[in-house]
Design a protein around this motif. Structure first.
Motif, PDB file in Angstrom:
ATOM      1  N   GLY A  43     -19.850   8.534 -11.039  1.00 24.94           N
ATOM      2  CA  GLY A  43     -19.062   7.415 -10.545  1.00 24.94           C
ATOM      3  C   GLY A  43     -18.874   7.554  -9.047  1.00 24.94           C
ATOM      4  N   ARG A  44     -18.350   6.506  -8.427  1.00 25.23           N
ATOM      5  CA  ARG A  44     -18.240   6.536  -6.970  1.00 25.23           C
ATOM      6  C   ARG A  44     -16.984   7.229  -6.471  1.00 25.23           C
ATOM      7  N   ARG A  45     -15.953   7.267  -7.320  1.00 28.54           N
ATOM      8  CA  ARG A  45     -14.663   7.759  -6.833  1.00 28.54           C
ATOM      9  C   ARG A  45     -14.311   9.126  -7.425  1.00 28.54           C
ATOM     10  N   VAL A  70     -25.042   4.323  -7.987  1.00 26.94           N
ATOM     11  CA  VAL A  70     -26.352   4.060  -8.622  1.00 26.94           C
ATOM     12  C   VAL A  70     -27.261   3.235  -7.717  1.00 26.94           C
ATOM     13  N   ARG A  71     -26.684   2.640  -6.649  1.00 27.92           N
ATOM     14  CA  ARG A  71     -27.511   1.872  -5.715  1.00 27.92           C
ATOM     15  C   ARG A  71     -28.326   2.777  -4.795  1.00 27.92           C
ATOM     16  N   LYS A  72     -27.945   4.053  -4.747  1.00 26.02           N
ATOM     17  CA  LYS A  72     -28.645   4.965  -3.829  1.00 26.02           C
ATOM     18  C   LYS A  72     -29.563   5.879  -4.631  1.00 26.02           C
ATOM     19  N   ALA A  98     -21.256  -0.936 -13.515  1.00 28.87           N
ATOM     20  CA  ALA A  98     -21.494  -2.366 -13.275  1.00 28.87           C
ATOM     21  C   ALA A  98     -20.568  -2.834 -12.172  1.00 28.87           C
ATOM     22  N   GLY A  99     -20.988  -3.886 -11.507  1.00 28.28           N
ATOM     23  CA  GLY A  99     -20.121  -4.485 -10.497  1.00 28.28           C
ATOM     24  C   GLY A  99     -20.020  -5.967 -10.780  1.00 28.28           C
ATOM     25  N   ASN A 100     -18.866  -6.518 -10.691  1.00 29.45           N
ATOM     26  CA  ASN A 100     -18.777  -7.976 -10.836  1.00 29.45           C
ATOM     27  C   ASN A 100     -17.472  -8.533 -10.308  1.00 29.45           C
ATOM     28  N   PHE A 101     -17.514  -9.831 -10.116  1.00 29.12           N
ATOM     29  CA  PHE A 101     -16.347 -10.597  -9.661  1.00 29.12           C
ATOM     30  C   PHE A 101     -16.659 -12.037  -9.966  1.00 29.12           C
ATOM     31  N   LEU A 102     -15.635 -12.850 -10.021  1.00 26.07           N
ATOM     32  CA  LEU A 102     -15.844 -14.277 -10.252  1.00 26.07           C
ATOM     33  C   LEU A 102     -16.113 -14.966  -8.926  1.00 26.07           C
ATOM     34  N   ALA A 103     -17.120 -15.811  -8.887  1.00 22.98           N
ATOM     35  CA  ALA A 103     -17.360 -16.636  -7.696  1.00 22.98           C
ATOM     36  C   ALA A 103     -18.180 -17.843  -8.113  1.00 22.98           C
ATOM     37  N   ASP A 118     -28.068  -5.351  -7.410  1.00 20.49           N
ATOM     38  CA  ASP A 118     -28.365  -3.976  -6.987  1.00 20.49           C
ATOM     39  C   ASP A 118     -27.669  -2.952  -7.881  1.00 20.49           C
ATOM     40  N   ILE A 119     -26.407  -3.212  -8.191  1.00 17.78           N
ATOM     41  CA  ILE A 119     -25.657  -2.247  -9.007  1.00 17.78           C
ATOM     42  C   ILE A 119     -26.182  -2.280 -10.449  1.00 17.78           C
ATOM     43  N   ASP A 120     -26.171  -3.470 -11.048  1.00 18.96           N
ATOM     44  CA  ASP A 120     -26.447  -3.570 -12.483  1.00 18.96           C
ATOM     45  C   ASP A 120     -27.938  -3.403 -12.786  1.00 18.96           C
ATOM     46  N   SER A 209     -10.051  -7.588 -16.728  1.00 17.49           N
ATOM     47  CA  SER A 209      -8.963  -8.073 -15.881  1.00 17.49           C
ATOM     48  C   SER A 209      -9.499  -8.790 -14.639  1.00 17.49           C
ATOM     49  N   LYS A 210     -10.734  -8.427 -14.234  1.00  9.95           N
ATOM     50  CA  LYS A 210     -11.321  -9.130 -13.087  1.00  9.95           C
ATOM     51  C   LYS A 210     -11.879 -10.492 -13.483  1.00  9.95           C
ATOM     52  N   LEU A 211     -12.538 -10.540 -14.647  1.00  8.17           N
ATOM     53  CA  LEU A 211     -13.309 -11.737 -14.990  1.00  8.17           C
ATOM     54  C   LEU A 211     -12.563 -12.730 -15.849  1.00  8.17           C
TER      55      LEU A 211
HETATM   56  N1  COA Z   1     -16.182 -13.532  -4.241  1.00  4.80           N
HETATM   57  C1  COA Z   1     -17.285 -13.859  -3.522  1.00  4.80           C
HETATM   58  N2  COA Z   1     -18.059 -12.923  -2.893  1.00  4.80           N
HETATM   59  C2  COA Z   1     -17.692 -11.632  -3.009  1.00  4.80           C
HETATM   60  C3  COA Z   1     -16.558 -11.232  -3.749  1.00  4.80           C
HETATM   61  C4  COA Z   1     -15.787 -12.226  -4.370  1.00  4.80           C
HETATM   62  N3  COA Z   1     -14.710 -11.931  -5.115  1.00  4.80           N
HETATM   63  N4  COA Z   1     -16.467  -9.867  -3.687  1.00  4.80           N
HETATM   64  C5  COA Z   1     -17.506  -9.448  -2.933  1.00  4.80           C
HETATM   65  N5  COA Z   1     -18.243 -10.499  -2.533  1.00  4.80           N
HETATM   66  C6  COA Z   1     -19.418 -10.481  -1.670  1.00  4.80           C
HETATM   67  C7  COA Z   1     -19.017 -10.038  -0.295  1.00  4.80           C
HETATM   68  O1  COA Z   1     -18.498 -11.115   0.455  1.00  4.80           O
HETATM   69  C8  COA Z   1     -20.333  -9.506   0.250  1.00  4.80           C
HETATM   70  O2  COA Z   1     -21.180 -10.540   0.670  1.00  4.80           O
HETATM   71  P1  COA Z   1     -21.302 -10.969   2.256  1.00  4.80           P
HETATM   72  O3  COA Z   1     -21.822  -9.756   2.946  1.00  4.80           O
HETATM   73  O4  COA Z   1     -22.276 -12.105   2.263  1.00  4.80           O
HETATM   74  O5  COA Z   1     -19.923 -11.355   2.694  1.00  4.80           O
HETATM   75  C9  COA Z   1     -20.975  -8.883  -0.961  1.00  4.80           C
HETATM   76  O6  COA Z   1     -20.357  -9.480  -2.102  1.00  4.80           O
HETATM   77  C10 COA Z   1     -20.780  -7.405  -1.037  1.00  4.80           C
HETATM   78  O7  COA Z   1     -19.386  -7.138  -1.004  1.00  4.80           O
HETATM   79  P2  COA Z   1     -18.790  -5.696  -0.649  1.00  4.80           P
HETATM   80  O8  COA Z   1     -17.318  -5.750  -0.831  1.00  4.80           O
HETATM   81  O9  COA Z   1     -19.332  -5.248   0.655  1.00  4.80           O
HETATM   82  O10 COA Z   1     -19.494  -4.797  -1.761  1.00  4.80           O
HETATM   83  P3  COA Z   1     -19.085  -3.380  -2.295  1.00  4.80           P
HETATM   84  O11 COA Z   1     -20.334  -2.644  -2.440  1.00  4.80           O
HETATM   85  O12 COA Z   1     -17.997  -2.734  -1.500  1.00  4.80           O
HETATM   86  O13 COA Z   1     -18.431  -3.713  -3.723  1.00  4.80           O
HETATM   87  C11 COA Z   1     -18.435  -5.149  -5.644  1.00  4.80           C
HETATM   88  C12 COA Z   1     -19.208  -4.170  -4.783  1.00  4.80           C
HETATM   89  C13 COA Z   1     -18.145  -6.390  -4.828  1.00  4.80           C
HETATM   90  C14 COA Z   1     -19.277  -5.510  -6.857  1.00  4.80           C
HETATM   91  C15 COA Z   1     -17.073  -4.566  -6.083  1.00  4.80           C
HETATM   92  O14 COA Z   1     -16.397  -5.499  -6.846  1.00  4.80           O
HETATM   93  C16 COA Z   1     -17.238  -3.275  -6.867  1.00  4.80           C
HETATM   94  O15 COA Z   1     -17.411  -2.236  -6.286  1.00  4.80           O
HETATM   95  N6  COA Z   1     -17.194  -3.315  -8.178  1.00  4.80           N
HETATM   96  C17 COA Z   1     -17.335  -2.149  -9.048  1.00  4.80           C
HETATM   97  C18 COA Z   1     -16.232  -2.084 -10.011  1.00  4.80           C
HETATM   98  C19 COA Z   1     -16.271  -3.231 -10.980  1.00  4.80           C
HETATM   99  O16 COA Z   1     -16.548  -4.358 -10.648  1.00  4.80           O
HETATM  100  N7  COA Z   1     -15.933  -2.919 -12.185  1.00  4.80           N
HETATM  101  C20 COA Z   1     -15.976  -3.890 -13.233  1.00  4.80           C
HETATM  102  C21 COA Z   1     -17.045  -3.481 -14.150  1.00  4.80           C
HETATM  103  S1  COA Z   1     -17.330  -4.685 -15.411  1.00  4.80           S
END
Ligand code: COA
Length: 297
Positions: A43-45, A70-72, A98-103, A118-120, A209-211
């Motif tokens: 993990g990263r942390r 995992v991106r590296k 995995a990495g995700n967020f709503l957008a 990249d992550i997934d 909780s994020k999605l």
């Molecule tokens: N809405 C829209 N765009 C978003 C966003 C959001 N909520 N969060 C990030 N982004 C965009 C950023 O703006 C950036 O794009 P840009 O350079 O064009 O502005 C890009 O995504 C990368 O964001 P950054 O914060 O630099 O990436 P990071 O590597 O620090 O983090 C994430 C990666 C964004 C996926 C972060 O949510 C993460 O680390 N997630 C891992 C934990 C996780 O999601 N766990 C749930 C597992 S199901």
């Protein structure tokens, strides 16, 4: 809830679990450990890894943590090698990071889209690629006839379409495609089974909780008849099943563990209305002679 599986179902196995420090990944680590496996989590942390490792060791589970992203590619290689050096073999790789967020698609930058891919997707492939040498039959620490297992955690989002998750859907579709293709190539050449699990909404996870904020869950129950949350335990038990000898003939399968939720559709007619309507239509069509044009009746 107690496991229905034998406590030694994974005895002697070594599992490396990305994203194993929290959420679904941690529960898989815990249950694999409780069924006899030794665990390495990536993990990263550091602080998340530390508390996960101490929770596992307090249960008597051999566990260690390696910081990495995992991106590296260099992190992937280092963590896989360190796991091998620590335990002398690797039997199971679980890609749960995995990495995700709503957008909404229109608010998402290409870099946002790429980051999740990249992550997934790329991260999963990179880990698989780095672990290949240790998982294949005859690899370091293995005998010449049996390979290991890869388990990729994806989702059901891309089976249909999902609001505000074009990036995650695309990434998970790529993960599933990777699962099937590696199952074909590495199953044939190296006796490695490659399977996936597609969780539905699982309660009490960072992803959930994020999605899916709480207010959305209560609304979803109104229009999705099958809506109910799963537990991390459900995903972990499916993982134990696939990793145990019970899964020895399962390769290239992606098992949805979502209570059938992805099949949900709003009911367009009440059940009683269907009964009546359908009988009337049947009666009409029986009374109409075959081949007689409607205009002649
Ligand atoms: N809405 C829209 N765009 C978003 C966003 C959001 N909520 N969060 C990030 N982004 C965009 C950023 O703006 C950036 O794009 P840009 O350079 O064009 O502005 C890009 O995504 C990368 O964001 P950054 O914060 O630099 O990436 P990071 O590597 O620090 O983090 C994430 C990666 C964004 C996926 C972060 O949510 C993460 O680390 N997630 C891992 C934990 C996780 O999601 N766990 C749930 C597992 S199901």
């Amino acid at each position: 809830m107690d496991s229905p599986f034998k406590q030694d179902a994974l005895k002697g196995k070594v599992a490396l679990i990305t994203g194993g420090g929290s959420g679904i990944g941690f529960e898989i680590s815990r249950q694999f450990g409780k069924h006899g496996a030794s665990i390495a989590i990536m993990g990263r942390r550091q602080h998340v890894l530390d508390s996960a490792v101490s929770a596992l060791t307090s249960l008597g589970i051999p566990a260690t943590g390696f910081v990495g992203d995992v991106r590296k590619q260099e992190d992937a290689r280092r963590v896989v090698e360190s796991t091998f050096q620590h335990y002398g073999r690797i039997d199971i790789l679980v890609n749960a990071a995995a990495g995700n967020f709503l957008a909404s698609a229109e608010d998402l930058s290409s870099n946002g889209f790429r980051t999740v891919l990249d992550i997934d997707a790329v991260g999963t492939f990179t880990m698989c690629r780095e672990a290949l040498v240790y998982l294949k039959k005859g690899g370091p620490g293995r005998n010449s006839s049996s390979g290991g297992l890869i388990l990729n955690i994806s989702a059901t989002l891309h089976y249909t379409a999902s609001w505000y998750q074009v990036h995650v859907s695309a990434a998970k579709a790529a993960v599933d495609a990777t699962t099937r293709n590696l199952a074909l190539e590495w199953g044939t050449d190296y006796d490695i089974r490659v399977n996936g699990i597609a969780p539905g909404p699982i309660g009490d996870t960072p992803g959930m909780s994020k999605l899916v904020p709480d207010e959305i869950i209560s609304k979803a129950r109104d229009y999705m008849p099958l809506y109910k949350l799963g537990e991390k335990w459900d995903i972990a038990m499916a993982s134990v099943y696939l990793a145990s000898d019970a899964g020895k003939y399962i390769n290239g399968t992606i098992l949805p563990v979502d209570g059938g939720l992805w099949l949900s559709r709003p009911r367009h007619l009440p059940k009683d209305a269907v009964k009546q309507l359908s009988r009337v239509v049947e009666k009409k069509s029986r009374n109409t002679p075959v081949g007689v044009p409607k205009s002649k009746l």
